[in-house]
Design an enzyme around this catalytic site. Structure first.
Site, PDB file in Angstrom:
ATOM      1  CG  HIS A 258      -1.866   1.173   1.179  1.00 50.06           C
ATOM      2  ND1 HIS A 258      -1.502   2.425   1.628  1.00 50.06           N
ATOM      3  CD2 HIS A 258      -3.103   1.303   0.673  1.00 50.06           C
ATOM      4  CE1 HIS A 258      -2.502   3.263   1.431  1.00 50.06           C
ATOM      5  NE2 HIS A 258      -3.477   2.608   0.856  1.00 50.06           N
ATOM      6  CB  CYS A 259       3.717   2.226   1.996  1.00 50.88           C
ATOM      7  SG  CYS A 259       2.749   1.943   3.476  1.00 50.88           S
ATOM      8  CB  ILE A 260       6.846   1.565  -1.882  1.00 49.91           C
ATOM      9  CG1 ILE A 260       7.434   1.192  -0.522  1.00 49.91           C
ATOM     10  CG2 ILE A 260       7.930   2.096  -2.803  1.00 49.91           C
ATOM     11  CD1 ILE A 260       8.080   2.307   0.241  1.00 49.91           C
TER      12      ILE A 260
END
Ligand code: NAD
Length: 419
Positions: A258-260
């Protein structure tokens, strides 16, 4: 009354609720998904890092999950952990945040503390969250406190969890910061205060953009190191012996989770919209990282070609399809665009993953192999996409007909090639 209400019981919210419950706080969890609410109330976890036993312990300590907004009005502190995805055109989608804040505003209590943990662009807390909460008629910094505290959870990390990872906190006012710091101090060892909400919001984006850019750096190097016949993993290992000024990042088949792939967009979008110019590092990193699945597919094509085989009709076995090792999370996994590309070229795709039972590519279930050894011996090419610890180097390299290792785990040989 509850000490804490957590809105959004996912990868971030549920571990937070568990940690607070362990510290003796009375915790209620709120989620729009009735499936998640019912599962938790029956003792079932849907998050890798939280076991069913953890949920049972939470329930025994008084925790319960609900979709009833009225319960938010009975909590001293409310922490918002809802998703912050991208819209169709890759801009920030604050829909879930607005919905959660709108519901909270209907029930907001004088004297409460509201903390936003969802990753977002700088200015969101003050310019989006606060105005919605003030629709309650109460004033931020006067009638209730507001802060932003970025989540640093690292799913699957057994060394650093919520308790021993320093927690950054930035308030709407100095008093808001103090109050939020005191709240997290109940169950986090080190709390670090920011100048304000914007600095706390930006700190999270700097952390993720830093990873994104450095992964892109080694991914770009992987391409030309292959051409130059230089083993980049050896190079990184050598550079990493320098005890200062260098941090090792490793190439791979692309970035997932979900983040990078998502958070840096929040930053580049806000720079573009507010200031009218691009955040070039993020754009470049995105271009390079997003191109890696295609690059791996091309390398697979080259290997098959060197054997006198076409991709069309060849069986390609993908090992590990999650976005990180040793977890079941499939979100944004680069295995999907890789498999799609190989399918477009006519390959027959099989997969193996100890954490995944069914895996969809382009809306169709992919063939999951049960007998790994037999599959390795029969596939024309095996690609190590995710380096789960369960994958044994000796047995896999001994059985695979040809192996493309995108993680630098296997020694190169006549049949094994690294990215
Ligand atoms: N997963 C990670 O590793 C990680 C790490 C750091 C930061 N974050 C950030 O934390 C935030 C949450 O991420 P996550 O991974 O926990 O997401 P998630 O999808 O695992 O969980 C979010 C939960 O919120 C619920 N939800 C959605 N809209 C809601 C609403 N209006 N009201 C109540 N509940 C609602 C969903 O049903 C879901 O259960 C995101 O901003 C993410 O960028 C995630």
């Amino acid at each position: 009354m509850a000490d804490l209400a957590v809105i959004g019981l996912g990868y971030v919210g549920l571990p937070l609720a568990r940690e607070a419950a362990r510290a003796g706080l009375a915790v209620v969890g709120h989620d729009v998904s009735t499936g998640i609410v019912n599962g938790l109330n029956q003792g079932r976890s849907h998050v890798d890092d939280v076991s069913d036993a953890d949920v049972s312990a939470m329930l025994a300590a008084g925790f319960h999950a609900t979709s009833d907004g009225a319960e938010l009005g009975r909590a001293e502190t409310v922490v918002i952990c809802v998703p912050t995805p991208l819209t169709e055109d890759d801009g920030p989608d604050l829909g879930p945040l607005r919905a959660a804040a709108g519901l909270l505003a209907l029930h907001l209590r004088r004297g409460s503390l509201v903390v936003l943990e969802s990753t977002t662009y700088p200015g969101t807390t003050d310019e989006v969250l606060v105005p919605i909460l003030e629709e309650s008629g109460l004033r931020a910094g006067v009638d209730f406190n507001v802060a932003f505290s970025p989540e640093r959870i690292d799913p699957g990390n057994v060394t650093f969890g919520m308790r021993n990872t320093p927690k950054v906190v930035g308030g709407y006012s100095a008093l808001c910061t103090q109050r939020a710091a005191a709240f997290y101090g109940k169950f986090v060892e080190t709390v670090v205060t920011a100048r304000g909400t914007r600095e706390a919001e930006m700190a999270k984006l700097l952390e993720n953009t830093y990873r994104h850019v450095n992964i892109a750096l080694v991914n770009e190097m992987a391409r030309f190191c292959h051409e130059l016949d230089v083993d980049l993993w050896d190079v990184i290992g050598l550079a990493a012996t320098k005890p200062f000024g260098f941090q090792a990042f490793y190439p791979g088949p692309g970035v997932g989770g979900h983040c990078i792939p998502i958070d840096p967009n929040y930053l580049s979008h806000s720079v573009q919209v507010r200031l009218g110019y691009p955040f070039r590092f993020v754009q470049l990193a995105q271009e390079i990282n997003a191109g890696m699945p295609m690059y791996v597919a091309r390398r697979a094509q080259d290997i098959l070609n060197s054997e006198g085989k076409a991709v069309r009709g060849s069986t390609v076995l993908l090992l590990g399809v999650t976005y990180k090792p040793d977890i079941a999370d499939l979100r944004e996994s680069p295995a999907v665009p890789l498999a799609r590309r190989l399918q477009e070229l006519g390959a027959i795709i099989q997969f193996h993953d100890p954490y995944v039972r069914t895996w969809q590519v382009g809306g169709h279930a992919t063939d999951r192999v049960a007998d790994l050894d037999a599959a390795l011996r029969s596939a024309d090419l095996t690609i190590l996409v995710q380096q789960h610890a369960a994958y044994e180097v000796a047995s896999i390299s001994g059985a695979a007909v040809r192996l493309l290792d995108t993680r630098g785990r296997f020694p190169t040989s006549a049949t094994v090639e690294r990215l």
